[in-house]
Design an enzyme around this catalytic site. Structure first.
Site, PDB file in Angstrom:
ATOM      1  N   CYS A  84      -2.589   0.042   7.147  1.00  0.00           N
ATOM      2  CA  CYS A  84      -1.772   1.251   7.065  1.00  0.00           C
ATOM      3  C   CYS A  84      -1.859   2.094   8.325  1.00  0.00           C
ATOM      4  CB  CYS A  84      -2.180   2.060   5.839  1.00  0.00           C
ATOM      5  SG  CYS A  84      -1.841   1.187   4.296  1.00  0.00           S
ATOM      6  N   HIS A 131       0.845  -1.193   0.000  1.00  0.00           N
ATOM      7  CA  HIS A 131       0.000   0.000   0.000  1.00  0.00           C
ATOM      8  C   HIS A 131       0.878   1.241   0.000  1.00  0.00           C
ATOM      9  CE1 HIS A 131      -3.780  -2.074   1.850  1.00  0.00           C
ATOM     10  NE2 HIS A 131      -3.124  -2.890   1.028  1.00  0.00           N
ATOM     11  N   CYS A 134      -6.334   2.327   5.326  1.00  0.00           N
ATOM     12  CA  CYS A 134      -6.976   1.068   5.706  1.00  0.00           C
ATOM     13  C   CYS A 134      -6.425   0.649   7.075  1.00  0.00           C
ATOM     14  CB  CYS A 134      -6.692  -0.002   4.648  1.00  0.00           C
ATOM     15  SG  CYS A 134      -5.004  -0.620   4.694  1.00  0.00           S
ATOM     16  N   GLU A 166       0.832   3.929   1.816  1.00  0.00           N
ATOM     17  CA  GLU A 166       1.283   4.351   3.144  1.00  0.00           C
ATOM     18  C   GLU A 166       2.400   3.458   3.662  1.00  0.00           C
ATOM     19  OE1 GLU A 166      -3.209   5.213   2.882  1.00  0.00           O
ATOM     20  OE2 GLU A 166      -1.818   3.665   2.208  1.00  0.00           O
TER      21      GLU A 166
END
Length: 159
Positions: free
Chosen positions: A86, A53, A83, A55
């Site tokens: 993260c 991801h 999410c 992040e």
């Protein structure tokens, strides 16, 4: 303190899918002491990695740059609400502030399940869609012993 320039940078990174279809539309920037310490673009599809991801990648980049797994005082700018994975990475890295642009509902409207995952985590463990179960003794004792041995090495080195 929020800086719009950093959020615009995260949003610009989220557009990377336009040049590479392996990216998904999320970007993130980690700022430490007013400077960009890390950037990330969601590369889940490209890297065949469900943890890639934006992040997470921005945090990894920043940690590598500063030479520490901790980022106290850092701010993370994300093009979308992080999410659970993260957001927890921010906690583990001791990120101080998280700023986001798109809401969870915005991501949900285009097929991302983050909002559902947050709901899932509010359920009692026995009601979740993934079974998480303890294995009990004697394996618990073995694993706990490893934890104690590791902890003892910290005590030894701290004098």
């Amino acid at each position: 303190m929020f800086e719009p320039t950093h959020m615009r940078a995260a949003i610009a990174l989220s557009r990377s899918f336009e040049r590479d279809r392996g990216y998904t539309p999320f970007g993130a920037v980690v700022v430490l002491n007013g400077e960009v310490a890390g950037e990330g673009i969601s590369a889940v599809v490209r890297d065949v990695d469900p943890t890639a991801h934006a992040e997470i990648l921005a945090i990894r980049h920043a940690c590598t740059k500063v030479g520490s797994h901790l980022l106290p005082g850092a701010a993370l700018y994300s093009s979308g609400y992080p999410c659970p994975l993260c957001l927890m990475a921010c906690y583990w890295a001791q990120v101080t502030e998280v700023y986001y642009a798109a809401e969870l509902v915005d991501s949900q409207r285009v097929g991302f399940e983050d909002r559902d995952f947050y709901r899932e985590l509010t359920l009692p463990p026995h009601e979740r869609s993934i079974r998480v179960a303890p294995v009990g003794e004697p394996l618990r004792a073995e694993a706990a012993q490893v934890l104690r041995e590791w902890h003892a090495t910290l005590d030894d080195s701290s004098g």
